[in-house]
Scaffold this motif. Structure first.
Motif, PDB file in Angstrom:
ATOM      1  N   VAL A 114     -82.875  18.296  10.653  1.00  0.00           N
ATOM      2  CA  VAL A 114     -81.414  18.404  10.732  1.00  0.00           C
ATOM      3  C   VAL A 114     -80.998  19.864  10.808  1.00  0.00           C
ATOM      4  CG1 VAL A 114     -79.256  18.005   9.483  1.00  0.00           C
ATOM      5  CG2 VAL A 114     -80.989  16.206   9.598  1.00  0.00           C
ATOM      6  N   SER A 115     -81.652  20.722  10.016  1.00  0.00           N
ATOM      7  CA  SER A 115     -81.310  22.146  10.046  1.00  0.00           C
ATOM      8  C   SER A 115     -81.597  22.760  11.409  1.00  0.00           C
ATOM      9  CB  SER A 115     -82.081  22.894   8.953  1.00  0.00           C
ATOM     10  OG  SER A 115     -83.481  22.904   9.231  1.00  0.00           O
ATOM     11  N   ASP A 116     -82.563  22.153  12.155  1.00  0.00           N
ATOM     12  CA  ASP A 116     -82.861  22.621  13.512  1.00  0.00           C
ATOM     13  C   ASP A 116     -81.914  22.034  14.547  1.00  0.00           C
ATOM     14  OD1 ASP A 116     -86.491  22.726  13.033  1.00  0.00           O
ATOM     15  OD2 ASP A 116     -84.918  24.213  12.628  1.00  0.00           O
ATOM     16  N   GLY A 117     -80.975  21.170  14.089  1.00  0.00           N
ATOM     17  CA  GLY A 117     -79.978  20.630  15.012  1.00  0.00           C
ATOM     18  C   GLY A 117     -80.218  19.215  15.459  1.00  0.00           C
ATOM     19  N   ASN A 118     -81.270  18.554  14.957  1.00  0.00           N
ATOM     20  CA  ASN A 118     -81.550  17.178  15.355  1.00  0.00           C
ATOM     21  C   ASN A 118     -80.831  16.224  14.409  1.00  0.00           C
ATOM     22  OD1 ASN A 118     -82.580  14.782  16.314  1.00  0.00           O
ATOM     23  ND2 ASN A 118     -84.615  15.065  15.410  1.00  0.00           N
ATOM     24  N   LEU A 119     -79.662  15.702  14.826  1.00  0.00           N
ATOM     25  CA  LEU A 119     -78.880  14.786  13.998  1.00  0.00           C
ATOM     26  C   LEU A 119     -79.228  13.329  14.248  1.00  0.00           C
ATOM     27  CD1 LEU A 119     -75.358  16.493  14.245  1.00  0.00           C
ATOM     28  CD2 LEU A 119     -77.017  16.629  12.376  1.00  0.00           C
ATOM     29  N   ASP A 120     -80.177  13.066  15.130  1.00  0.00           N
ATOM     30  CA  ASP A 120     -80.562  11.683  15.431  1.00  0.00           C
ATOM     31  C   ASP A 120     -81.724  11.203  14.568  1.00  0.00           C
ATOM     32  OD1 ASP A 120     -79.952  12.376  18.918  1.00  0.00           O
ATOM     33  OD2 ASP A 120     -78.647  11.407  17.440  1.00  0.00           O
ATOM     34  N   THR A 121     -82.208  12.058  13.672  1.00  0.00           N
ATOM     35  CA  THR A 121     -83.327  11.654  12.823  1.00  0.00           C
ATOM     36  C   THR A 121     -82.881  10.598  11.817  1.00  0.00           C
ATOM     37  OG1 THR A 121     -84.994  12.464  11.281  1.00  0.00           O
ATOM     38  CG2 THR A 121     -82.834  13.485  11.166  1.00  0.00           C
ATOM     39  N   ASN A 122     -83.789   9.700  11.452  1.00  0.00           N
ATOM     40  CA  ASN A 122     -83.468   8.627  10.516  1.00  0.00           C
ATOM     41  C   ASN A 122     -84.570   8.556   9.461  1.00  0.00           C
ATOM     42  OD1 ASN A 122     -81.967   6.404   9.519  1.00  0.00           O
ATOM     43  ND2 ASN A 122     -83.472   5.024  10.428  1.00  0.00           N
ATOM     44  N   LEU A 123     -84.202   8.685   8.183  1.00  0.00           N
ATOM     45  CA  LEU A 123     -85.172   8.742   7.093  1.00  0.00           C
ATOM     46  C   LEU A 123     -85.225   7.379   6.398  1.00  0.00           C
ATOM     47  CD1 LEU A 123     -87.066  10.288   5.208  1.00  0.00           C
ATOM     48  CD2 LEU A 123     -85.044  11.017   3.911  1.00  0.00           C
ATOM     49  N   VAL A 124     -86.439   6.809   6.305  1.00  0.00           N
ATOM     50  CA  VAL A 124     -86.639   5.519   5.633  1.00  0.00           C
ATOM     51  C   VAL A 124     -87.628   5.726   4.495  1.00  0.00           C
ATOM     52  CG1 VAL A 124     -87.399   3.140   5.864  1.00  0.00           C
ATOM     53  CG2 VAL A 124     -86.202   4.257   7.762  1.00  0.00           C
ATOM     54  N   LEU A 125     -87.150   5.569   3.256  1.00  0.00           N
ATOM     55  CA  LEU A 125     -88.006   5.673   2.080  1.00  0.00           C
ATOM     56  C   LEU A 125     -87.787   4.440   1.210  1.00  0.00           C
ATOM     57  CD1 LEU A 125     -87.628   9.414   0.981  1.00  0.00           C
ATOM     58  CD2 LEU A 125     -89.574   8.339   2.105  1.00  0.00           C
ATOM     59  N   ALA A 126     -88.851   3.786   0.823  1.00  0.00           N
ATOM     60  CA  ALA A 126     -88.745   2.595  -0.003  1.00  0.00           C
ATOM     61  C   ALA A 126     -88.326   2.970  -1.417  1.00  0.00           C
ATOM     62  CB  ALA A 126     -90.072   1.853  -0.018  1.00  0.00           C
ATOM     63  N   GLY A 127     -87.614   2.051  -2.064  1.00  0.00           N
ATOM     64  CA  GLY A 127     -87.221   2.262  -3.451  1.00  0.00           C
ATOM     65  C   GLY A 127     -85.745   2.593  -3.580  1.00  0.00           C
ATOM     66  N   ASN A 128     -85.203   2.297  -4.781  1.00  0.00           N
ATOM     67  CA  ASN A 128     -83.802   2.565  -5.066  1.00  0.00           C
ATOM     68  C   ASN A 128     -83.628   3.672  -6.088  1.00  0.00           C
ATOM     69  OD1 ASN A 128     -82.754   0.555  -3.330  1.00  0.00           O
ATOM     70  ND2 ASN A 128     -83.245  -1.026  -4.857  1.00  0.00           N
ATOM     71  N   ASP A 129     -84.638   4.494  -6.275  1.00  0.00           N
ATOM     72  CA  ASP A 129     -84.492   5.599  -7.199  1.00  0.00           C
ATOM     73  C   ASP A 129     -83.695   6.728  -6.534  1.00  0.00           C
ATOM     74  OD1 ASP A 129     -86.251   6.482  -5.344  1.00  0.00           O
ATOM     75  OD2 ASP A 129     -87.842   7.034  -6.749  1.00  0.00           O
TER      76      ASP A 129
END
Length: 593
Positions: free
Chosen positions: A333-348
């Protein structure tokens, strides 16, 4: 020593991974964090002080500029009295009878005109040593007690330069006002008078209320206006006001309370004395939040360190992997890529951060689009507002000259028994005044319709019985604010185009209603109407934001200003018939934008 280091190294190598992580955390993280926390706490306090000081210095300078601009108006008024030949004749005439003086006083209207024109002028007095003139709270014969007052002597001795004093006005129950005094010389009579112009102090308070820093406006040791007195009211009386520096900053302590003080000297144009703008900043108030934040920060660091030691034993691998993934996406994102999508399991917390991260990237993209649209619409609105202002400025000459000439024509016509001409000239003067004062700020519908009525009455004087008009206005709608010049051009369009082929029997109707929390306005005529082909051309041009011939304020400009101000669902609506004439309507929210 070398043997000890070697043994320690070997001992550490025998530790488990978890022990190494805890040990490295204590050595590499915990101790530097505590040192850094202490340093940042100290820097935060200094930063808060410096930031507040810089802001107060800027506020102080801006206040000085605003006050100086505000004082420019009474300075200009006094300069006009300085060159007023009519005042010279009025003040130096030796009146033989009381009636002769009263008649001359009634003919000289400049004092009342300026007070009517500028509501922040509290009073205008003129001291003149002429025994044939009668005291009337406007023109005053100075007695010996008045002549001995410091402001009077200073004004006389400085011969035309302006003095500023915080003096009592005996015509206002001896209330104190910031007062301009100036000697007015009459060269033809080798004589002079003293002009005293008092200003409403509330306008200075309104300037200070715009700023958060506690500030004062001083004239000598007199406090003209102040803001946020509750913060400093106990100590302000002990501040050495008369010894303040003209410009700059200094520290002072009163009753064991530390203050930062900023002063700016203000010497208005053509003045022989000056004022001071003083900003007083309680140090305790500035650092209170910083100290609280520092304590919370230190407590948070300590608790976080303890929790981190415990969690490292159980979640070192999992945390490192998930944090690495989070860091990777943040870097994208800091490099300008706003299309990235982060998937991390868990609700912590990390899982929630991942979800918030995705929401944040979506919001950033939406905000970027909305920001561009908003900036574009704002730019268009500014352009449309400036078009009106430029058209008004194109025909603007000295307004006082125009008003005075029109008033002279009106009085001449009235003396000759031409009441209709006198009334028409009066309406024209009022119409010109309102047109010259038009800016970008919204005006009430009542004010707009007063200008429309003046315009229609002038047109009836021109065309006689060629047309008549009717205004049907709901009283609830009069206080609603609309963009300036939203109705008059519609009425002008109806007369110039709608009734151009009507030799007699022309009729214009202006109606205003409040319907379903919206202001509805209609301007209708009984002219020859518009052909469908011409109507299509008008509608197409109204919706073209880039179409502006720059020659007049037309339907297109009004339509686009309404849409830019209130939304695309608003704007002008045209209804026409070759037998029933033309209706132009618009509606806007009754509550504002």
């Amino acid at each position: 020593m070398r043997t000890f280091i070697l043994k320690l190294k070997n001992k550490v190598n025998d530790f488990s991974i978890r022990k190494k992580l805890v040990f490295s955390f204590l050595i590499v993280v915990f101790i530097p964090i505590m040192i850094t926390g202490y340093y940042l706490t100290h820097q935060l306090r200094e930063f808060s002080l410096n930031d507040a000081m810089n802001k107060s210095v800027e506020d102080n300078k801006r206040i000085a500029k605003q006050v100086n601009a505000f004082l420019q108006v009474p300075i200009n008024i006094s300069s006009q009295f300085l060159l007023d030949n009519q005042l010279e004749e009025f003040a130096n005439t030796q009146y033989k009878t009381t009636y002769q003086y009263v008649e001359a006083f009634q003919q000289y209207q400049r004092f009342d005109q300026y007070m009517d024109l500028y509501d922040y002028i509290s009073n205008i007095r003129f001291y003149m040593d002429n025994p044939t003139m009668i005291d009337n709270w406007r023109v005053i014969q100075p007695d010996e007690s008045e002549k001995k007052k410091d402001w009077y002597n200073q004004a006389v001795s400085h011969r035309g330069y302006i003095g500023w004093y915080f003096t009592e006005d005996f015509t206002k129950k001896n209330n104190k006002y910031l007062t301009l005094v100036r000697r007015i010389d009459f060269l033809h009579y080798n004589n002079y008078g003293v002009l005293v112009l008092s200003l409403d102090n509330s306008y200075f308070n309104s300037i200070l209320d715009e700023y958060t820093s506690p500030s004062l406006i001083l004239n000598g040791s007199d406090v003209i206006a102040s803001s946020r007195e509750g913060l400093i009211q106990k100590d302000i009386t002990k501040l050495p006001l008369t010894s303040l520096k003209s410009n700059g900053t200094f520290d002072t302590t009163i009753n064991n309370h530390q203050y930062k003080v900023v002063t700016t000297s203000l010497k208005p144009e053509s003045s022989y004395n000056s004022m001071k703008i003083v900003t007083i900043i309680p140090v305790e108030m500035i650092v209170a939040d910083a100290n609280k934040s520092s304590m919370l920060a230190l407590l948070f660091i300590l608790l976080s360190s303890i929790i981190a030691i415990l969690l490292i034993y159980f979640f070192s691998n999992m945390l490192s992997q998930r944090i690495s993934r989070l860091s990777k996406h943040i870097h994208e994102v800091s490099d300008g890529n706003l299309d990235t999508n982060l998937v991390l399991a868990g609700n912590d917390e990390i899982g929630k951060i991942a979800n918030q991260f995705n929401v944040m990237t979506d919001n950033i993209k939406k905000l970027m689009i909305e920001s561009k649209d908003a900036e574009r619409e704002k730019a268009l609105l500014i352009i449309r507002q400036k078009e009106i202002k430029f058209q008004m400025l194109a025909s603007q000459i000295n307004p006082h000259f125009l008003y005075n000439v029109l008033e002279s024509i009106r009085m001449k016509a009235l003396l000759n028994g031409e009441k209709e001409i006198s009334q028409t000239v009066k309406l024209l003067g009022q119409l010109m005044r309102k047109n010259l004062e038009v800016g970008s700020a919204a005006v009430t519908l009542k004010s707009e319709l007063e200008m429309v009525k003046n315009y229609l009455d002038i047109q009836k004087f021109r065309f006689g019985s060629r047309f008549s008009y009717e205004m049907d206005v709901d009283p609830l709608s009069e206080s609603i604010k609309i963009p300036p010049l939203s109705v008059q051009p519609l009425v002008e369009n109806a007369i110039v185009h709608g009734l151009k082929n009507k030799e007699t029997g022309g009729f214009i109707s202006i109606r205003a209603r409040v319907i379903n929390a919206e202001l509805w306005v209609e301007v209708a005529d009984n002219g020859s109407g518009i052909t469908q082909e011409r109507l299509n051309q008008i509608m197409e041009r109204m919706n073209d934001v880039h179409d502006s011939d720059g020659k007049h304020i037309g339907l297109s400009n009004i339509h686009q200003r309404l849409q830019l101000s209130y939304g695309e669902e608003y704007g002008l609506t045209l209804k026409t018939s070759e037998t029933l004439g033309t209706k132009v309507c618009f509606s806007i929210p009754a509550g504002g934008n």
